[in-house]
Design a protein around this motif. Structure first.
Motif, PDB file in Angstrom:
ATOM      1  N   ALA A 183       0.605  -1.444   0.273  1.00 24.40           N
ATOM      2  CA  ALA A 183      -0.058  -0.133   0.022  1.00 24.40           C
ATOM      3  C   ALA A 183       1.032   1.244   0.068  1.00 24.40           C
ATOM      4  N   ARG A 184       1.823   1.092   0.993  1.00 21.24           N
ATOM      5  CA  ARG A 184       2.826   2.546   0.209  1.00 21.24           C
ATOM      6  C   ARG A 184       3.667   2.476  -0.596  1.00 21.24           C
ATOM      7  N   ARG A 185       3.911   1.302  -1.005  1.00 20.17           N
ATOM      8  CA  ARG A 185       4.300   2.175  -2.534  1.00 20.17           C
ATOM      9  C   ARG A 185       3.438   2.379  -3.465  1.00 20.17           C
ATOM     10  N   THR A 186       2.424   1.555  -3.326  1.00 16.17           N
ATOM     11  CA  THR A 186       1.247   2.280  -4.294  1.00 16.17           C
ATOM     12  C   THR A 186       1.230   3.435  -3.846  1.00 16.17           C
ATOM     13  N   VAL A 187       0.930   4.298  -2.756  1.00 16.23           N
ATOM     14  CA  VAL A 187       0.997   5.371  -2.540  1.00 16.23           C
ATOM     15  C   VAL A 187       2.066   6.354  -2.951  1.00 16.23           C
ATOM     16  N   GLU A 188       2.916   5.829  -2.604  1.00 20.48           N
ATOM     17  CA  GLU A 188       4.351   6.643  -4.083  1.00 20.48           C
ATOM     18  C   GLU A 188       4.485   6.932  -4.860  1.00 20.48           C
ATOM     19  N   ASP A 189       4.490   5.721  -5.622  1.00 19.91           N
ATOM     20  CA  ASP A 189       4.141   6.011  -7.030  1.00 19.91           C
ATOM     21  C   ASP A 189       2.925   6.827  -7.901  1.00 19.91           C
ATOM     22  N   THR A 190       1.509   6.666  -6.317  1.00 23.12           N
ATOM     23  CA  THR A 190       1.007   7.320  -7.031  1.00 23.12           C
ATOM     24  C   THR A 190       1.201   9.332  -7.504  1.00 23.12           C
ATOM     25  N   THR A 191       1.707   9.505  -6.716  1.00 24.06           N
ATOM     26  CA  THR A 191       2.139  10.837  -5.517  1.00 24.06           C
ATOM     27  C   THR A 191       3.306  11.388  -6.762  1.00 24.06           C
ATOM     28  N   LEU A 192       4.412  10.400  -7.212  1.00 23.79           N
ATOM     29  CA  LEU A 192       5.671  10.891  -7.838  1.00 23.79           C
ATOM     30  C   LEU A 192       4.821  11.033  -9.770  1.00 23.79           C
ATOM     31  N   ARG A 193       3.723   9.915  -9.296  1.00 25.06           N
ATOM     32  CA  ARG A 193       3.091  10.004 -11.068  1.00 25.06           C
ATOM     33  C   ARG A 193       2.105  11.003 -11.269  1.00 25.06           C
ATOM     34  N   ALA A 194       1.741  11.693 -10.046  1.00 18.41           N
ATOM     35  CA  ALA A 194       1.013  13.087  -9.991  1.00 18.41           C
ATOM     36  C   ALA A 194       2.180  13.999 -10.228  1.00 18.41           C
ATOM     37  N   LYS A 195       3.389  14.500  -9.434  1.00 13.04           N
ATOM     38  CA  LYS A 195       4.636  15.028  -9.221  1.00 13.04           C
ATOM     39  C   LYS A 195       4.383  15.435 -10.205  1.00 13.04           C
TER      40      LYS A 195
END
Length: 238
Positions: free
Chosen positions: A42-54
């Motif tokens: 879940a943490r990796r998914t959140v980080e990847d989503t955040t990086l993709r948004a940035k």
């Protein structure tokens, strides 16, 4: 006598208690590992989503740092999954997996550097570091991609070789199944042999003289069926 019985019962009780504690600890550890894996995913998914948004929603240095981190993480994760899955069936990939673990150390160091630079207030200085960071990212992801593609090509090649061998064996078996002696190709009766003896010998083993040759043996309906097969219907008697 009663003391011995009490002692045995006490030992049995303590054994059951110890076994229960052991099983409880094992179950608790397994549950903890499952929870940890779920949290990490879940943490990796959140980080990847955040990086993709940035990478898409911002501009300049912040967008480039997010893009580099996302590229690095995606490449390393895909290679790790491919090598771990392939090493189960191909022992030769274990050495490749060890090399990947060494490469992962460099990847983690680079990801940490990129993450720290995201909080760096001096954007001009960070912009000056981007060429070197981009080169490091390309070197690491290039090595990871090379390992992943080599493992994939190796698996495809082995699958093709196995399929070729299997196809050749099936062709041989198919030819053997089609090879039977027809009435017009029956061998001539040797001198001194009673008529019909040759036909009796040509029949299936166990065929009584004068009986009709048995048909080609049907497949056993009790064998394991494949997903694309229909269930064999039992024969009915009249």
């Amino acid at each position: 006598m009663e003391a011995a019985i009490i002692t045995i019962m006490a030992l049995l009780f303590l054994s059951f208690v110890a076994l229960g504690v052991f099983v409880t600890v094992k179950v608790a550890k397994a549950a903890k590992r499952g929870v940890d894996r779920t949290l990490d995913q879940a943490r990796r998914t959140v980080e990847d989503t955040t990086l993709r948004a940035k990478s898409f929603g911002q501009a300049g240095v912040a967008s480039e740092l997010a893009r580099l981190r996302l590229t690095l993480r995606t490449s390393m994760r895909a290679t790790q999954e491919a090598l771990q899955a392939g090493a189960v069936e191909d022992a030769s990939l274990k050495e490749s997996l060890e090399l990947f673990h060494r490469l992962s150390a460099h990847g983690l160091e680079l990801d940490g550097d990129l993450k720290r630079l995201e909080r760096e207030p001096d954007r001009a200085w960070v912009a000056g570091q981007l060429p070197e960071l981009t080169a490091r990212t390309e070197r690491i992801t290039g090595s990871a991609d090379a390992l992943r593609r080599a493992a994939r090509d190796r698996a495809v090649r082995f699958a093709e070789d196995d399929l070729s061998t299997l196809s050749a064996q099936i062709d041989v078996e198919a030819g053997a199944l089609r090879h039977w002696t027809g009435p017009e190709d029956a061998p001539e009766t040797a001198p001194g042999t009673a008529p019909g003896a040759g036909a009796a010998r040509a029949g299936a083993p166990g065929t009584a003289p004068g009986a009709e040759p048995s048909a080609i043996t049907a497949p056993d309906p009790r064998r394991t069926a494949y997903p694309w097969e229909k269930s064999a219907r039992p024969e009915t008697t009249t």
